[in-house]
Design a protein around this motif. Structure first.
Motif, PDB file in Angstrom:
ATOM      1  N   ASP A 124      -1.588  50.570  20.370  1.00  0.00           N
ATOM      2  CA  ASP A 124      -1.239  51.984  20.452  1.00  0.00           C
ATOM      3  C   ASP A 124      -1.647  52.536  21.817  1.00  0.00           C
ATOM      4  O   ASP A 124      -2.318  51.875  22.601  1.00  0.00           O
ATOM      5  CB  ASP A 124      -1.949  52.732  19.327  1.00  0.00           C
ATOM      6  N   GLU A 125      -1.241  53.769  22.055  1.00  0.00           N
ATOM      7  CA  GLU A 125      -1.506  54.422  23.343  1.00  0.00           C
ATOM      8  C   GLU A 125      -3.000  54.469  23.684  1.00  0.00           C
ATOM      9  O   GLU A 125      -3.385  54.308  24.845  1.00  0.00           O
ATOM     10  CB  GLU A 125      -0.953  55.856  23.268  1.00  0.00           C
ATOM     11  N   LEU A 126      -3.838  54.661  22.662  1.00  0.00           N
ATOM     12  CA  LEU A 126      -5.258  54.904  22.899  1.00  0.00           C
ATOM     13  C   LEU A 126      -6.030  53.619  23.217  1.00  0.00           C
ATOM     14  O   LEU A 126      -6.901  53.610  24.092  1.00  0.00           O
ATOM     15  CB  LEU A 126      -5.853  55.605  21.661  1.00  0.00           C
ATOM     16  N   THR A 127      -5.756  52.550  22.500  1.00  0.00           N
ATOM     17  CA  THR A 127      -6.514  51.311  22.720  1.00  0.00           C
ATOM     18  C   THR A 127      -5.903  50.464  23.848  1.00  0.00           C
ATOM     19  O   THR A 127      -6.547  49.536  24.339  1.00  0.00           O
ATOM     20  CB  THR A 127      -6.568  50.455  21.435  1.00  0.00           C
ATOM     21  N   TYR A 128      -4.677  50.798  24.255  1.00  0.00           N
ATOM     22  CA  TYR A 128      -3.990  49.982  25.265  1.00  0.00           C
ATOM     23  C   TYR A 128      -4.814  49.797  26.554  1.00  0.00           C
ATOM     24  O   TYR A 128      -4.923  48.673  27.061  1.00  0.00           O
ATOM     25  CB  TYR A 128      -2.619  50.600  25.590  1.00  0.00           C
ATOM     26  N   PRO A 129      -5.421  50.857  27.091  1.00  0.00           N
ATOM     27  CA  PRO A 129      -6.178  50.673  28.339  1.00  0.00           C
ATOM     28  C   PRO A 129      -7.299  49.637  28.205  1.00  0.00           C
ATOM     29  O   PRO A 129      -7.599  48.932  29.174  1.00  0.00           O
ATOM     30  CB  PRO A 129      -6.766  52.067  28.605  1.00  0.00           C
ATOM     31  N   ALA A 130      -7.890  49.517  27.032  1.00  0.00           N
ATOM     32  CA  ALA A 130      -8.954  48.524  26.844  1.00  0.00           C
ATOM     33  C   ALA A 130      -8.399  47.115  27.058  1.00  0.00           C
ATOM     34  O   ALA A 130      -9.033  46.273  27.705  1.00  0.00           O
ATOM     35  CB  ALA A 130      -9.552  48.661  25.437  1.00  0.00           C
ATOM     36  N   HIS A 131      -7.205  46.873  26.540  1.00  0.00           N
ATOM     37  CA  HIS A 131      -6.564  45.557  26.721  1.00  0.00           C
ATOM     38  C   HIS A 131      -6.306  45.283  28.208  1.00  0.00           C
ATOM     39  O   HIS A 131      -6.456  44.163  28.684  1.00  0.00           O
ATOM     40  CB  HIS A 131      -5.240  45.501  25.960  1.00  0.00           C
ATOM     41  N   VAL A 132      -5.893  46.322  28.919  1.00  0.00           N
ATOM     42  CA  VAL A 132      -5.564  46.147  30.336  1.00  0.00           C
ATOM     43  C   VAL A 132      -6.828  45.946  31.175  1.00  0.00           C
ATOM     44  O   VAL A 132      -6.893  45.046  32.021  1.00  0.00           O
ATOM     45  CB  VAL A 132      -4.760  47.361  30.852  1.00  0.00           C
ATOM     46  N   ILE A 133      -7.846  46.740  30.923  1.00  0.00           N
ATOM     47  CA  ILE A 133      -9.076  46.652  31.716  1.00  0.00           C
ATOM     48  C   ILE A 133      -9.707  45.266  31.553  1.00  0.00           C
ATOM     49  O   ILE A 133     -10.143  44.642  32.525  1.00  0.00           O
ATOM     50  CB  ILE A 133     -10.050  47.786  31.313  1.00  0.00           C
ATOM     51  N   LEU A 134      -9.725  44.783  30.310  1.00  0.00           N
ATOM     52  CA  LEU A 134     -10.230  43.435  30.037  1.00  0.00           C
ATOM     53  C   LEU A 134      -9.507  42.395  30.896  1.00  0.00           C
ATOM     54  O   LEU A 134     -10.136  41.562  31.562  1.00  0.00           O
ATOM     55  CB  LEU A 134     -10.023  43.166  28.543  1.00  0.00           C
ATOM     56  N   ARG A 135      -8.209  42.458  30.913  1.00  0.00           N
ATOM     57  CA  ARG A 135      -7.427  41.478  31.681  1.00  0.00           C
ATOM     58  C   ARG A 135      -7.651  41.638  33.181  1.00  0.00           C
ATOM     59  O   ARG A 135      -7.741  40.659  33.921  1.00  0.00           O
ATOM     60  CB  ARG A 135      -5.931  41.641  31.356  1.00  0.00           C
ATOM     61  N   TYR A 136      -7.693  42.894  33.599  1.00  0.00           N
ATOM     62  CA  TYR A 136      -7.922  43.161  35.026  1.00  0.00           C
ATOM     63  C   TYR A 136      -9.238  42.552  35.480  1.00  0.00           C
ATOM     64  O   TYR A 136      -9.298  41.858  36.506  1.00  0.00           O
ATOM     65  CB  TYR A 136      -7.907  44.678  35.277  1.00  0.00           C
ATOM     66  N   GLU A 137     -10.290  42.791  34.739  1.00  0.00           N
ATOM     67  CA  GLU A 137     -11.611  42.308  35.155  1.00  0.00           C
ATOM     68  C   GLU A 137     -11.648  40.785  35.224  1.00  0.00           C
ATOM     69  O   GLU A 137     -12.268  40.196  36.107  1.00  0.00           O
ATOM     70  CB  GLU A 137     -12.691  42.831  34.202  1.00  0.00           C
ATOM     71  N   ILE A 138     -10.973  40.152  34.277  1.00  0.00           N
ATOM     72  CA  ILE A 138     -10.964  38.686  34.270  1.00  0.00           C
ATOM     73  C   ILE A 138     -10.106  38.139  35.418  1.00  0.00           C
ATOM     74  O   ILE A 138     -10.533  37.257  36.154  1.00  0.00           O
ATOM     75  CB  ILE A 138     -10.470  38.152  32.897  1.00  0.00           C
TER      76      ILE A 138
END
Lengths: 494, 494
Positions: B349-363
């Motif tokens: 959903d819109e709200l949890t989506y940034p968490a998925h992106v930040i995780l990938r970005y950091e890795i």
């Protein structure tokens, strides 16, 4: 890598670009919205320039000379011959003539789209004059390169190995019996009554019916699709053949048989030899042979009594809410064998179609050979229509000499392919019947033995044989129009 | 012709070939039958080789040097800058690395398609190792050419002008408030009840509904189409934009909002400056800005109360035979704002989506910079999922680090675009509301003022401004994540 192998590799590179053009060409006709046309035209023009560049690379001259001196197998020699034919066809014209003709044709065709409905011969004639002039130049150059007459050199682009001398013989014979046969059939059909389909046949149901018929004809849906376009055609590439049709919701009959026709083209493409894919030897033998497949499907199989019975049955199921009398098999048979003397070639029935072709052939032959001028065409058209079909086209340009797109594009030499195809198809069927119980096979619903015959004798040969050898190996003799006459007489007076 | 004009002409030539690739690429996903794939792949590979050849013509080096010395207008200087950026991106890598990476990526992606369902990290790791190795080589070469860190050089392919330093600041801030916000929203939504769509929503009706919504969003059907594909996307060319969706007959909701999303991408493409068509300056500014359009449509307009009310109304009309309670506007609003901590990014959903992106970005940042190794990923993924969303992915590779296609293809640096897009979209809306009565405009059904703002401020600019200048001219400041936080808080806790 040998010179021969380099030539094959180069042909496959060209084929890859042609693949993109084939799919984008299909897309233009079947998918593209109107606003996409200008950018698409520019992209396609860029592609064609690139393909021309690949076709005319200077190093190819030496490669062909080297390859001809190499120790090649018999099959490789045939492959090389087709590679060279394709290369020569692309190379013989000077670039400025190609460009001038391309512009003149595009201009003539574009204007023709509105001039035809306006019956505007005067306007058309101004553009057409230039098309004829440049086409004659092209024919002259090709004639010098091949040692043929100008018209025969153009004919060779579509029907390699065929000459106007042999066409004259074939068509002069047809002219001795066709007009009387048409009259006899019209007399016979005068008293027949039939139920004409009318009303709302939805596109959705027509498409579902069309797909059922394609399955019956064993179209390979892993390697192709059915879509819609204003002008039905068979395009795409052998592993992904795109056929199209046009649905008229007031009558399903034409679209349905159109699908049978395009499926014939498609199965030829799908059946071409995979080992030669991407090379000229792996392509269809000629336009006439291509048409022989679509017309074998449409006329020989599609209008046979057992197929008509199946078709009527299938259509009746898809249009269960309509008058069942339409789908009576005798009614269906009558529907698909009605003969009428009329003006328009693309709407013509099987029997009068050759008259339309012979008329065009005689005019374009004399036009390209410089025997007549383009301004003579309207009068000649009228004379020949009167002679062959008893109709006058005086002053009626739009339903006379302006009805076809071919000449506007400089495609002189193409028309004979239609009737050659019909004749080849009749010949295949006559010979096939010696070994295959065609009627029973069709009645059984599993038409495999028919397709096996075609695959073995035609499809799998690609362009590895000359047309005459192809026909002789398949049927025991070269083209013999007696089969065609017999077929028409049996079907329409039998 | 000046050197600058020659460069523009050359860019348009490249664009013509890319046009053919875009249409054939769309066709592969939306139209092509399975048997067509091999020949198509070969044709596309041939096209890509040719485009690479055009991009790397030796004479371009001198032309760029000449053009930079020419007397150019301010706009031409920007055009030249984009021409050069595009050229440099294509030229900096040695041909053998491009080929090796292309092969390694294709091998990894192909195997991943079966390894992911099998949860086979061990097998995947063997191919992925090579992808990472070659991507690091690519990043190193790009870093040396641009004077950036390796990861920032990759990021620059998708988000020119953005650095990991600024992303760190942005995302570290998000991490301070997002987890608590998610928990608060979940607590609030716990007691809500809603009617979930169930049953048979036919593809035909869903498509008709989708087309209605596209009309409401003023998609230009003269310059584009809607079709189906397994993975929805926006492709084609600006004058002929092809969007796709996937229909699930048991639930219309995802496909419907997917169409709104892709329409956002499409209108950006349709609105790009026509005077710069075919040149880099005439293309979309960045992946993040592209996503800002699709997410503006999907999240800012699409999930606004008045749009949800219209959508519910339209859907209710197309699915009149279903339970009317589904199409109650409050129910629709709940349906489209439900929050859930879950494993899969594309379903988030819109709200949890940034968490998925930040995780990938950091890795991916640490992976490309050599701070971590690819074998560290599963454990890091699990740790971060636990920290950001309270879920463990220990041993669950298929719903963890193996879920996305991006890394299999070496597309490191792409993920941040999604969240940057969401942030830009929130910023546009906050600023747009100062001059446009957005709620009333949406309620009226004529959304023109909204699209005029986007066209004027974003679409018509193409790549003539840097991202920072584009955002500053449109909104008065560079990216400010406070708008995003405020938007989420208002929508989900307001």
């Amino acid at each position: 890598m040998s010179a021969f192998e380099k030539l094959v590799k180069h042909a496959k590179k060209i084929d890859n670009f042609q693949h993109l053009g084939a799919i984008c060409g299909w897309d233009m006709a079947a998918m593209m919205p109107s606003g996409g046309s200008q950018a698409r035209a520019e992209a396609m023009a860029e592609l064609n320039v690139h393909i021309h560049h690949l076709n005319t690379k200077p190093e190819l001259t030496d490669l062909f000379a080297e390859a001809e001196a190499e120790n090649l197998s018999e099959q490789q020699k045939w492959e090389l011959r087709e590679l060279k034919r394709s290369w020569q066809n692309a190379n013989v014209l000077p670039a400025d003539l190609v460009e001038a003709a391309s512009l003149a044709n595009a201009k003539c065709e574009h204007a023709w789209r509105s001039q035809r409905p306006d019956n505007d011969w005067q306007g058309f004639e101004k553009n057409f004059r230039e098309v004829v002039k440049l086409s004659r130049e092209e024919a002259q150059i090709r004639a010098e390169a091949t040692g043929q007459t100008p018209y025969d050199a153009m004919l060779g682009l579509y029907e390699p190995g065929t000459s106007s001398a042999s066409l004259d013989t074939l068509f002069d014979d047809v002219k001795t019996w066709l007009p009387k046969l048409v009259d006899d059939v019209l007399e016979k059909q005068k008293s027949e009554s039939l139920v004409i389909p009318q009303g709302n046949f939805s596109t959705t149901s027509q498409k579902a019916l069309g797909l059922d018929v394609m399955k019956l004809l064993q179209f390979n849906f892993d390697n192709g699709r059915l879509d819609q376009s204003v002008h039905p055609f068979c395009g795409g590439v052998p592993t992904d053949v795109r056929i199209t049709t046009r649905y008229d919701e007031s009558d399903f009959a034409q679209s349905l048989m159109g699908i049978v026709h395009e499926t014939g083209h498609a199965r030829y493409e799908q059946g071409l030899p995979k080992s030669l894919a991407g090379t000229p030897a792996g392509t269809a033998r000629s336009m006439g042979i291509h048409e022989s497949q679509s017309l074998f499907f449409e006329m020989q199989v599609g209008r046979s009594a057992p197929f008509i019975a199946r078709l009527a049955d299938l259509a009746g199921k898809h249009f269960a809410e309509h008058d069942a009398a339409i789908f009576d098999k005798d009614n269906f048979q009558k529907l698909y064998t009605r003969v009428k003397k009329d003006y328009i070639r693309v709407d013509a029935d099987e029997l009068t179609y050759p008259a339309h072709v012979i008329l065009r052939y005689e005019i374009e032959r004399d036009l390209i050979n410089g025997v007549i001028e383009h301004t003579d065409i309207p009068e000649l058209w009228d004379q020949k229509m009167q002679a062959y079909l008893g109709l006058t086209t005086k002053g009626n340009y739009k339903n006379g000499c302006m009805q076809d797109i071919h000449w506007t594009d400089g495609a002189f030499g193409y028309f004979p392919s239609y009737t050659l195809g019909a004749m080849y198809a009749a010949q295949y069927m006559a010979v096939m019947k010696q070994t295959v119980d065609v009627e029973s096979v069709i009645a059984s619903g599993d038409l495999s033995p028919i397709f096996q015959w075609l695959e073995q004798n035609i499809w799998s040969k690609g362009s590895l044989l000359s047309t005459d050898d192809l026909i002789t190996q398949a049927t025991g003799e070269t083209l013999n129009a007696a089969f065609f006459k017999e077929h028409l007489t049996n079907r329409y007076l039998g």
